[in-house]
Structures are given as structure tokens and as C-alpha cells.
Design a protein around this motif. Structure first.
Motif, PDB file in Angstrom:
ATOM      1  N   GLN A 219      44.462  12.087 -49.930  1.00  0.00           N
ATOM      2  CA  GLN A 219      45.715  12.553 -49.342  1.00  0.00           C
ATOM      3  C   GLN A 219      45.423  12.949 -47.893  1.00  0.00           C
ATOM      4  O   GLN A 219      44.563  13.799 -47.634  1.00  0.00           O
ATOM      5  CB  GLN A 219      46.273  13.747 -50.103  1.00  0.00           C
ATOM      6  N   GLY A 220      46.127  12.314 -46.943  1.00  0.00           N
ATOM      7  CA  GLY A 220      45.927  12.596 -45.533  1.00  0.00           C
ATOM      8  C   GLY A 220      47.140  13.291 -44.937  1.00  0.00           C
ATOM      9  O   GLY A 220      48.282  12.900 -45.205  1.00  0.00           O
ATOM     10  N   PHE A 221      46.913  14.346 -44.142  1.00  0.00           N
ATOM     11  CA  PHE A 221      48.000  15.119 -43.538  1.00  0.00           C
ATOM     12  C   PHE A 221      47.698  15.280 -42.052  1.00  0.00           C
ATOM     13  O   PHE A 221      46.621  15.754 -41.676  1.00  0.00           O
ATOM     14  CB  PHE A 221      48.108  16.501 -44.189  1.00  0.00           C
ATOM     15  N   PHE A 222      48.644  14.906 -41.213  1.00  0.00           N
ATOM     16  CA  PHE A 222      48.402  15.000 -39.782  1.00  0.00           C
ATOM     17  C   PHE A 222      49.716  14.975 -39.007  1.00  0.00           C
ATOM     18  O   PHE A 222      50.748  14.544 -39.516  1.00  0.00           O
ATOM     19  CB  PHE A 222      47.499  13.851 -39.306  1.00  0.00           C
ATOM     20  N   ARG A 223      49.639  15.472 -37.792  1.00  0.00           N
ATOM     21  CA  ARG A 223      50.733  15.332 -36.843  1.00  0.00           C
ATOM     22  C   ARG A 223      50.369  14.190 -35.907  1.00  0.00           C
ATOM     23  O   ARG A 223      49.246  14.113 -35.412  1.00  0.00           O
ATOM     24  CB  ARG A 223      50.973  16.631 -36.062  1.00  0.00           C
ATOM     25  N   VAL A 224      51.340  13.315 -35.692  1.00  0.00           N
ATOM     26  CA  VAL A 224      51.046  12.082 -34.975  1.00  0.00           C
ATOM     27  C   VAL A 224      52.076  11.827 -33.888  1.00  0.00           C
ATOM     28  O   VAL A 224      53.257  12.168 -34.032  1.00  0.00           O
ATOM     29  CB  VAL A 224      50.981  10.895 -35.967  1.00  0.00           C
ATOM     30  N   ARG A 225      51.615  11.268 -32.781  1.00  0.00           N
ATOM     31  CA  ARG A 225      52.484  10.821 -31.693  1.00  0.00           C
ATOM     32  C   ARG A 225      52.244   9.333 -31.493  1.00  0.00           C
ATOM     33  O   ARG A 225      51.105   8.913 -31.283  1.00  0.00           O
ATOM     34  CB  ARG A 225      52.169  11.580 -30.405  1.00  0.00           C
ATOM     35  N   THR A 226      53.298   8.544 -31.587  1.00  0.00           N
ATOM     36  CA  THR A 226      53.150   7.103 -31.428  1.00  0.00           C
ATOM     37  C   THR A 226      54.209   6.577 -30.466  1.00  0.00           C
ATOM     38  O   THR A 226      55.039   7.330 -29.965  1.00  0.00           O
ATOM     39  CB  THR A 226      53.304   6.358 -32.770  1.00  0.00           C
ATOM     40  N   SER A 227      54.169   5.271 -30.269  1.00  0.00           N
ATOM     41  CA  SER A 227      55.152   4.625 -29.400  1.00  0.00           C
ATOM     42  C   SER A 227      56.560   4.673 -29.979  1.00  0.00           C
ATOM     43  O   SER A 227      57.536   4.502 -29.250  1.00  0.00           O
ATOM     44  CB  SER A 227      54.754   3.161 -29.168  1.00  0.00           C
ATOM     45  N   VAL A 228      56.678   4.882 -31.302  1.00  0.00           N
ATOM     46  CA  VAL A 228      58.003   4.786 -31.923  1.00  0.00           C
ATOM     47  C   VAL A 228      58.396   5.995 -32.783  1.00  0.00           C
ATOM     48  O   VAL A 228      59.575   6.149 -33.097  1.00  0.00           O
ATOM     49  CB  VAL A 228      58.117   3.503 -32.784  1.00  0.00           C
ATOM     50  N   PHE A 229      57.459   6.808 -33.218  1.00  0.00           N
ATOM     51  CA  PHE A 229      57.838   8.001 -33.975  1.00  0.00           C
ATOM     52  C   PHE A 229      56.873   9.133 -33.648  1.00  0.00           C
ATOM     53  O   PHE A 229      55.767   8.925 -33.151  1.00  0.00           O
ATOM     54  CB  PHE A 229      57.904   7.740 -35.488  1.00  0.00           C
ATOM     55  N   TRP A 230      57.310  10.345 -33.992  1.00  0.00           N
ATOM     56  CA  TRP A 230      56.612  11.541 -33.531  1.00  0.00           C
ATOM     57  C   TRP A 230      56.870  12.644 -34.545  1.00  0.00           C
ATOM     58  O   TRP A 230      58.003  13.035 -34.772  1.00  0.00           O
ATOM     59  CB  TRP A 230      57.195  11.915 -32.170  1.00  0.00           C
TER      60      TRP A 230
END
Length: 329
Positions: free
Chosen positions: A99-110
């Protein structure tokens, strides 16, 4: 090429304005038939084959040993089989769900994202693979089964505290898929990660049939290997109030180990409809070292906006036609 060239290049591909546009258009684009959504995004991937993908510090990965191997195998796409792996160099290999949990910033979602993986082997290439069998998010996301979908886990919490803890509280609106962890980082030590799982495994990422019933294709991440060379090994005793109902019937009751990355990770992710198919760790090193970010196009919403406008016009014409037919009748 200076040391932080790849870091700065991926960060510049992350455009908050574009991500905001995707959020705004999701209710409209998500209402289109799935085949049209897939066609639009597949076409878009021809000009923008990569997305900037930045995982913020303190991403958490909770490893569970697979209790029901047969049930786990049934969750894998065609062409994949469950494989033994280890989180850290020198540990014993086991069948794992992660199970992976993270905050992510991408080109299309955040936003926050939680993913459930099975470690498998790609039978066509022989590569160890991360297979995403389910995920939850408080932001928009895209997959072949649901298209561009609204948040599946609103009000998710993935954060850190002043007393060195990682706090996770993620669940779907019905509470059927839920995970809650309170993890102390005190006493954690940096250890060398297993190269096959973290480097090779991220070259062959697939989706389970629940998320991609018609397309077992895999995608790759491109990144500097040193960002997945070592991480924090968190003692199991550091998990307070650990709870999960997410695929609980397949997993052991207690976590086997916990991994945390106390730094940001910078990656290029294949866009939907695009597949780099990086075949080896050596090829990954060459590819990451030769990316020309001056030639990597930023993701654009132009084709998506056209599809939404075209769909709206078609619906309007259909409604007008029905009204006229009723009046004439």
C-alpha cells in the motif's frame, strides 16, 4: 549537464494552471463515452508522451505478505504472475502486496493518492513489475475502466507532524476500502533498497483487470536511480493504530515492513496511451541521463477542450432535434 538538471526539468513540467484546468473540465470530459476519452488521450500522447511526476517528501509504502496467493493471482492482468521480492537489500524475498501513500504533483493532477500494488513478473519481458490493482485519490485521475474520474476518496489525509510522524487516513465514501496509519519516524534508519524491486519494477508498471479490462499494456517511469537507492526502514513497532480494510482478505493481518522516502522523487511518467518500454536498469540510466527537457512538450488541454466542446454541441443538436420531432408530432 549539471547535477540537478533532471530535478529541475521535471519540476518545470508540473504546471498548476494545467492541473486546475483538468479539474475544471473533469465533469464534462468524464461524461463523454469512454472510447472517445481514450481516443482523445491516446492522440494527445503522440505530442506529449511524458508527464512530469513529482512525489513530495515522506511517501510511505506499507508492505504486507500475501496470505492468499490464489486470490492475489486472480487480481493480476493477463501475462503477469505473482513474484517474490524484498523491500531492502539482503532481506528475505516474499510475495508482497504494497500500500503506497503519497502527495503528488503532476502535469495533470495534484493531491493525495493511495495505491494498492501486487509485485509480479511480466512474463513477456521477465521484468519484476509493480501492478496497480486498485487506487484511491482526493483528486482527479484516469484509467481505462473509469476514464477521467472524480475523486474516489475525498478528504484524504496524507501528511506529516512536528513530532516526526507520518499520518495517513484514506477511505472511499462508503468506508469499504480504508487505511489508517500513524507512523513515527524516530528510530528509523536509512537502508539500501533492493535494486530489482525499486529500479527494475518501475520500468514495468501495469494495471489490474479491474482498472484496465481491455488493455494489459504496461508503462515505465524514467528517473535518476539515486532517488530510489535508499530510504527509511521504519520498525514495525513504530506503527500506532495501524488499520486497513483494503483487500484485507488477501493480506496478512500485520505489516511486514514499512518504507518511507524523506525526500522528493522526480520522475517522467508515460502519458496514457504511450509506453516507453524501458527494458533494463542500464537503459534507464542512459535514458535519464540523456533527456532533453527543451524538447519535452508540456501536457496541453487543447484537444480535451475541443472534445468537450464538440460533445456539448452534439448533445445540444440532439436535444433540439428531439424537441422539433416532438413538436411536429
Amino acid at each position: 549537464m549539471h547535477r540537478d538538471y533532471f530535478v529541475e526539468g521535471t519540476e518545470r513540467l508540473v504546471n498548476p494552471v494545467t492541473a486546475g484546468s483538468v479539474h475544471f473540465l473533469q465533469p464534462f470530459f468524464g461524461a463523454l463515452p469512454k472510447r472517445i476519452q481514450h481516443k482523445v488521450l491516446d492522440r494527445s500522447s503522440k505530442t506529449t508522451p511524458y508527464m512530469g511526476f513529482v512525489v513530495d517528501p515522506y511517501a510511505l509504502f506499507v508492505f504486507y505478505e500475501v496470505r492468499d496467493v490464489q486470490a492475489a493471482e486472480s487480481m493480476l492482468p493477463e501475462g503477469f504472475s505473482l513474484a517474490r521480492a524484498r523491500a531492502f537489500e539482503g532481506d528475505e524475498e516474499r510475495f508482497y502486496a504494497i500500500q503506497g501513500f503519497f502527495r503528488v504533483r503532476t502535469s495533470v493532477f495534484w493531491g493525495s493518492r493511495a495505491e494498492l500494488y501486487l509485485v509480479a513478473r511480466n512474463q513477456r519481458t521477465g521484468l519484476l513489475s509493480w501492478v496497480i490493482v486498485d487506487y484511491l485519490s482526493d483528486t482527479v485521475s484516469y484509467d481505462r475502466a473509469f476514464g477521467l474520474r472524480a475523486p474516489s476518496a475525498p478528504q484524504s489525509v496524507v501528511t506529516t507532524t512536528a513530532d516526526a510522524r507520518v499520518v495517513v487516513d484514506v477511505k472511499d465514501p462508503k468506508g469499504e476500502r480504508a487505511s489508517k496509519y500513524d507512523v513515527s519516524l524516530r528510530g528509523a534508519t536509512m537502508r539500501r533498497l533492493d535494486e530489482r524491486l525499486w529500479l527494475e519494477g518501475n520500468l514495468s508498471i501495469g494495471y489490474g483487470p479491474q482498472l484496465s479490462p481491455d488493455d494489459p499494456a504496461v508503462f515505465s517511469l524514467t528517473f535518476r536511480p539515486e532517488e530510489m537507492t535508499e530510504a527509511l526502514d521504519i520498525p514495525a513497532l513504530a506503527l500506532e493504530h495501524a488499520f486497513t480494510s483494503w483487500c484485507g482478505e488477501v493480506l496478512d493481518k500485520d505489516p511486514a515492513c514499512v518504507v518511507c522516502f524523506p525526500f522528493a522523487q522526480h520522475l517522467l511518467c508515460d502519458s496514457p496511451g504511450s509506453a516507453s518500454e524501458v527494458g533494463s536498469i542500464e537503459e534507464l540510466r542512459r535514458r535519464a541521463g540523456s533527456v532533453d527537457f527543451n524538447k519535452v512538450a508540456n501536457f496541453s488541454m487543447a484537444s480535451t477542450r475541443k472534445a468537450v466542446v464538440g460533445s456539448a454541441l452534439a448533445c445540444a443538436l440532439l436535444i433540439v432535434g428531439l424537441v422539433v420531432a416532438l413538436v411536429l408530432k
